[in-house]
Each structure stands twice: as C-alpha cells, then as structure tokens.
Design an enzyme around this catalytic site. Structure first.
Site, PDB file in Angstrom:
ATOM      1  N   ASP A   1     -10.577  -5.210  -2.984  1.00  0.00           N
ATOM      2  CA  ASP A   1     -11.243  -6.309  -2.296  1.00  0.00           C
ATOM      3  C   ASP A   1     -12.725  -6.031  -2.090  1.00  0.00           C
ATOM      4  O   ASP A   1     -13.133  -4.881  -1.944  1.00  0.00           O
ATOM      5  CB  ASP A   1     -10.576  -6.528  -0.940  1.00  0.00           C
ATOM      6  CG  ASP A   1      -9.168  -7.045  -1.115  1.00  0.00           C
ATOM      7  OD1 ASP A   1      -8.946  -7.774  -2.093  1.00  0.00           O
ATOM      8  OD2 ASP A   1      -8.313  -6.709  -0.295  1.00  0.00           O
TER       9      ASP A   1
ATOM     10  N   ASN B   1       0.806  -1.226   0.000  1.00  0.00           N
ATOM     11  CA  ASN B   1       0.000   0.000   0.000  1.00  0.00           C
ATOM     12  C   ASN B   1       0.840   1.277   0.000  1.00  0.00           C
ATOM     13  O   ASN B   1       0.289   2.381  -0.066  1.00  0.00           O
ATOM     14  CB  ASN B   1      -0.993  -0.015   1.168  1.00  0.00           C
ATOM     15  CG  ASN B   1      -2.066  -1.070   0.958  1.00  0.00           C
ATOM     16  OD1 ASN B   1      -2.210  -1.587  -0.147  1.00  0.00           O
ATOM     17  ND2 ASN B   1      -2.794  -1.402   2.013  1.00  0.00           N
TER      18      ASN B   1
HETATM   19  N1  EPU Z   1     -14.785   5.801   1.834  1.00  0.00           N
HETATM   20  C1  EPU Z   1     -15.897   6.470   1.353  1.00  0.00           C
HETATM   21  N2  EPU Z   1     -15.741   7.311   0.282  1.00  0.00           N
HETATM   22  C2  EPU Z   1     -14.539   7.485  -0.327  1.00  0.00           C
HETATM   23  C3  EPU Z   1     -13.404   6.807   0.164  1.00  0.00           C
HETATM   24  C4  EPU Z   1     -13.558   5.967   1.246  1.00  0.00           C
HETATM   25  O1  EPU Z   1     -17.001   6.309   1.895  1.00  0.00           O
HETATM   26  O2  EPU Z   1     -14.464   8.255  -1.299  1.00  0.00           O
HETATM   27  C5  EPU Z   1     -14.927   4.887   2.985  1.00  0.00           C
HETATM   28  C6  EPU Z   1     -14.643   3.432   2.585  1.00  0.00           C
HETATM   29  O3  EPU Z   1     -15.793   2.816   2.036  1.00  0.00           O
HETATM   30  C7  EPU Z   1     -14.210   2.837   3.908  1.00  0.00           C
HETATM   31  C8  EPU Z   1     -13.470   3.992   4.588  1.00  0.00           C
HETATM   32  O4  EPU Z   1     -13.927   5.186   3.940  1.00  0.00           O
HETATM   33  O5  EPU Z   1     -15.346   2.493   4.672  1.00  0.00           O
HETATM   34  C9  EPU Z   1     -11.976   3.932   4.524  1.00  0.00           C
HETATM   35  O6  EPU Z   1     -11.547   3.787   3.170  1.00  0.00           O
HETATM   36  P1  EPU Z   1     -10.125   4.308   2.667  1.00  0.00           P
HETATM   37  O7  EPU Z   1     -10.354   5.285   1.573  1.00  0.00           O
HETATM   38  O8  EPU Z   1      -9.322   4.729   3.843  1.00  0.00           O
HETATM   39  O9  EPU Z   1      -9.498   2.972   2.081  1.00  0.00           O
HETATM   40  P2  EPU Z   1      -8.733   2.781   0.714  1.00  0.00           P
HETATM   41  O10 EPU Z   1      -7.821   3.910   0.448  1.00  0.00           O
HETATM   42  O11 EPU Z   1      -9.685   2.375  -0.335  1.00  0.00           O
HETATM   43  C10 EPU Z   1      -6.642   1.620   1.782  1.00  0.00           C
HETATM   44  C11 EPU Z   1      -5.961   0.288   1.631  1.00  0.00           C
HETATM   45  C12 EPU Z   1      -6.797  -0.793   2.278  1.00  0.00           C
HETATM   46  C13 EPU Z   1      -6.990  -0.450   3.753  1.00  0.00           C
HETATM   47  C14 EPU Z   1      -7.635   0.942   3.874  1.00  0.00           C
HETATM   48  C15 EPU Z   1      -7.772   1.397   5.312  1.00  0.00           C
HETATM   49  C16 EPU Z   1      -4.808   0.550  -0.448  1.00  0.00           C
HETATM   50  C17 EPU Z   1      -4.675   0.171  -1.879  1.00  0.00           C
HETATM   51  N3  EPU Z   1      -5.795  -0.006   0.219  1.00  0.00           N
HETATM   52  O12 EPU Z   1      -7.882   1.488   1.070  1.00  0.00           O
HETATM   53  O13 EPU Z   1      -6.004  -1.979   2.207  1.00  0.00           O
HETATM   54  O14 EPU Z   1      -7.840  -1.405   4.346  1.00  0.00           O
HETATM   55  O15 EPU Z   1      -6.841   1.910   3.173  1.00  0.00           O
HETATM   56  O16 EPU Z   1      -6.539   1.414   5.948  1.00  0.00           O
HETATM   57  O17 EPU Z   1      -4.009   1.323   0.080  1.00  0.00           O
HETATM   58  C18 EPU Z   1      -5.546  -4.261   1.876  1.00  0.00           C
HETATM   59  O18 EPU Z   1      -4.348  -3.962   1.732  1.00  0.00           O
HETATM   60  O19 EPU Z   1      -5.939  -5.455   1.963  1.00  0.00           O
HETATM   61  C19 EPU Z   1      -6.564  -3.214   1.919  1.00  0.00           C
HETATM   62  C20 EPU Z   1      -7.858  -3.443   1.751  1.00  0.00           C
END
Ligand code: EPU
Length: 450
Positions: free
Chosen positions: A119, A23
């Site tokens: 995921d 990540n």
């Molecule tokens: N969310 C919204 N709207 C948005 C963006 C996010 O409602 O525009 C919500 C999501 O649905 C979730 C929460 O905010 O409920 C947090 O989402 P976030 O944006 O922080 O997650 P992400 O950037 O999509 C990254 C990691 C994930 C990790 C999360 C939280 C990457 C590629 N993925 O996802 O990693 O769980 O941050 O730390 O960096 C993994 O590596 O297995 C994985 C899923």
C-alpha cells in the site's frame, strides 16, 4: 471499470465468519519454501494477496493444490526451479523481499527479487531487512534492471548466526531475519523484534517444520540453526484486521454483528478503545458480538506496534470517530503518511484537521518531520455519498464504511484493492443487510468530481 455501488443508511445485522489472516498466510507460504517437504494449511483466505504469493512460489518451483471451497492448501517445493522472481511481480505486494530470507540457505545461486510494493502509506523502505540479512553474512545489492531495479542476494560463504538489533520493531524485517536465521550456523538473537500475533503464528508453524525458536522477554527472539525439516500442517490464525473492520462497521451503522471465530486474545487493544468510545461487545465461546448501545464519545488514540493499537485499524476507526460526539485525537506513530484518505472523508462531510505535531501521548519518530501524522476529528457528522477511488486496502475499507453510513449512493472504484485482503467482502456485507453490489461501469461514466 470494476466498481462497488453502496446505498448507505442501513444498520448491519447478522453473523459472519472470520477468515484466515492475510498477514499470516502470505508469510506462512514463504516459510514453506525453507523446506523440501510438503506443508498443509487450513483456514486459508481466498484473497488477492494469497494468489499473488502463490504465483511467486510457482515461479520458483512450488507445486500447489488449493481447495478454495474448504480453505485447504498444500504446497510442496521439492526443489527450486529458479531463484529469480521475474520483474512482472515488481510492486505487486510486500512479499518478494521475504523470499530472500527463506531462500538464502537453500540455494547457492543468486536470489533475485523485484522491488516490493504494497500500500502507498509511506516510504516503506527495506533497509532494516537488508542490514539484518547482511549481518547474517548475506551479500545484497540493489541493481538497475531493464525496467526497474531488483535486489540480488547470495550467501555463498554460508550464513552465520549473529546478534541483530532492529532500530524499530518492524514486522517484515523480523520475519525476514527469522527465516534466514533458521539456516544460519549457530544462534541468532533478534533484539527489539516485532511480536505481532502473525509473527507468533509464523513461529508456531516454523516449530512444526523443525525450527528451534524461542521468544524471550524484552522483545528478543532466539533462533538456533537447523538443517532438517519435516512435513507440517497448520491452521492459519484468524484475521484481526477483518474482525476489527466489520466490528467498526457494525457499530458505526448502529447495528449488531456476531463474528464467528474472532479471537479475543488478539483484540485487546482494539476492544479497550471500543469500550472507551462507548461501543458494545460481548465475548462469546466461539466469537465476539459487536453492537451499538448508546451515543459514542470522542477519545484520544495512538497507533503502535503490538500489543498497541494497530495502525491497520486506524483508517476505519477514524470513520467510526466521525460518529462519536465531541472531539477525538488520533496520533499515527507507525507510518508517516497514513492520513491521505481523510481528504475524501472531508468531502463526504467529515470534520477532520491534520497536524504535523505529535498530538497527545508520547512524542514519536516523526516528531521532527513535516508529515501529517496526527489528526483531530469532530463528530457527529452526517456523511453523504460520493464517487470514490480507493488508494489502498485499509483506506478502501474506511471508504466502504463511510459509504455504508451515507444516506445516498456512493460508487467506489479500484475495488480490487479490497480483494487483496478481504475475502468475499460483498457477500459478507450483503448477508449483513448492506445495500451493496459490484459491477462494471465505463470509466467516462464515473466522474470522480461528483
Ligand atoms: N521500516 C523501515 N525500514 C524497513 C522496514 C520498515 O523504515 O526496512 C518502517 C516502515 O516504513 C514503517 C515501520 O517501519 O514506518 C513499520 O513497518 P513494518 O516493517 O512493521 O511493516 P511491514 O512489514 O511492511 C506489515 C503489514 C502491514 C502493517 C505493518 C505494521 C504485511 C504484508 N503488512 O507491513 O499491513 O501495517 O506490518 O503492523 O504483513 C495491511 O495489511 O493493510 C498492511 C499495510
């Protein structure tokens, strides 16, 4: 069909080396697109999500040289060949949406990225990303294409710094906004920003490239406009998800594993929970040793944004809790739907009940929803082998762990999910004494009803 066969019951023993963080690495590659200068990375993990991200970069004109043996990767995007990321990458991972932030200030053409994947752990919308980029002056639309929709983005009038307050400290939305804000005229403040170690790693790299970014108190990130970039090199942060995964597998199997390169600073919340359940660890000069020391005990656990207990640690931790005596309560506050994997654990013998209420601790965003986002797990359970299909990366590792605990054989399909985030999973587990092999079986031979 590509499967893993695991015969459990053996304690993991030995030493492995932690890999670079998925990540962090994937975002660093996107960040390199801001500039027309060469960027060099060290400690690059050889995993599927890096391959996917490199293919996205190649599509738009990046030249890449990757020495996989030594984990060194050079990327150079002298000019953009196109700003259209083809539909074939739709659903591949969460990276295409971040390309908007990186490319907005670099081209006057429309940037077109397919709908994003990742995921299946909740709705995973991108509304925070879109609102933040619009506030900086971008025009973004979702349009239906031949097969699926795509996001069309442009900033013909240029980007302008702004104050952006995120509704929730989203990792991706923070990253996307930082990338776009670097080329936005003036100053941008991101309030309620996510401050995960992978984001700090991104900021460190951007600073090397020439960016002017300050992390202020109270979850505020300040970004000042820059136009000039320089060549940069960066040693990628260690993967705290991988470290925690092997740590949990070591303790659950009553083993002892030293993880070279594990960084204490990023594991504080995890280590506190390990200590609470009675798991052993010792911080050493060049890594952390994890070991079983005595009977594990049940605890209350709540996932949160950094510096809280990471949501990505939750699934394997629940497997660990099946081996802890008494009752444990887990409250997932980051994703609304990250317990789907527990059904298979129950079929393997775990005693787990799901609840829609916020159990223990604080009330979270999902308090008034119908989502099962709390669970109670009772231990100690003895698990038995199954034919298992992996639904996502972290659930995948949780199943591998459960299979390592089971006394008989498990067959795990959808193994490529694990390749997306775990470098040389089978090699590392074999070196720790696990009885695991990878091979192909005919689909019909694999009844998932076993
Ligand atoms: N969310 C919204 N709207 C948005 C963006 C996010 O409602 O525009 C919500 C999501 O649905 C979730 C929460 O905010 O409920 C947090 O989402 P976030 O944006 O922080 O997650 P992400 O950037 O999509 C990254 C990691 C994930 C990790 C999360 C939280 C990457 C590629 N993925 O996802 O990693 O769980 O941050 O730390 O960096 C993994 O590596 O297995 C994985 C899923």
């Amino acid at each position: 069909m590509d499967v893993l066969k695991i015969r459990g019951g053996k304690p993991l023993q030995g030493t492995i080396k932690a890999s670079g963080a998925k990540n962090a690495m994937t975002k660093l590659l996107v960040a390199s697109l801001l500039s027309d200068r060469k960027c060099t990375f060290y400690n690059v993990p050889n995993i599927g999500d890096v391959e996917i991200t490199l293919n996205l970069c190649r599509e738009i004109g990046s030249e890449i040289h990757w020495d996989k043996q030594n984990g060194v990767l050079e990327i150079h995007t002298k000019e953009l060949k196109t700003s259209y990321v083809p539909q074939k990458y739709s659903g591949a991972n969460r990276i295409p949406i971040l390309m908007i932030g990186a490319l907005l200030g670099r081209t006057n053409e429309d940037i077109i990225v397919p709908t994003i994947g990742g995921d299946l752990i909740g709705a995973r919308p991108v509304d925070f990303h879109i609102h933040a980029l619009q506030k900086l002056g971008a025009r973004i639309e979702y349009r239906e294409m031949k097969k699926e929709g795509a996001y069309f983005a442009q900033a013909h009038g240029g980007l302008k710094g702004s104050i952006i307050t995120l509704v929730y400290p989203s990792v991706g939305a923070t990253e996307n906004t930082i990338l776009a804000a670097i080329r936005a005229k003036g100053t941008t403040l991101i309030k309620n920003a996510a401050l995960e170690p992978e984001i700090i790693d991104l900021i460190l790299f951007l600073q090397k490239m020439g960016a002017h970014i300050t992390v202020e108190a109270d979850r505020t990130i300040r970004i000042q406009h820059v136009e000039q970039f320089v060549e940069a090199e960066h040693h990628v942060l260690t993967d705290r998800n991988e470290v925690a995964s092997y740590a949990m597998a070591a303790i659950a199997t009553k083993g002892r594993v030293f993880i070279e390169g594990a960084e204490h600073i990023h594991m504080i919340a995890f280590l506190n929970k390990l200590r609470e359940i009675g798991g052993g660890f010792q911080i050493k000069k060049n890594g952390i040793e994890f070991f079983y020391q005595d009977e594990l005990r049940g605890i209350h656990l709540e996932t949160d944004v950094h510096p809280g207990f990471m949501t990505d640690w939750q699934q394997p931790f629940v497997v660990l809790l099946t081996q802890a005596k008494g009752v444990s309560v887990v409250h997932e506050t980051v994703y609304e739907n990250r317990f789907g994997y527990t059904q298979m654990l129950k079929e393997m013998g775990a005693d787990i009940s799901l609840f829609t209420q916020c159990l223990g601790g604080k009330s979270c965003r999902f308090a008034a929803s119908d989502h099962h986002h709390s669970l109670v797990v009772k231990g100690i359970s003895s698990l038995h082998g199954k034919n298992i299909s992996i639904p996502d990366l972290r659930a995948g590792f949780a199943y591998v762990m459960a299979a390592l605990l089971a006394q008989d054989e498990s067959t795990i399909s959808n193994a490529p999910f694990l390749d997306r985030g775990y470098e040389d999973l089978v090699g590392k587990l074999v070196s720790l004494g696990a009885d695991i092999e990878r091979g192909a079986v005919r689909k019909e031979a694999l009844s998932l009803q076993k």
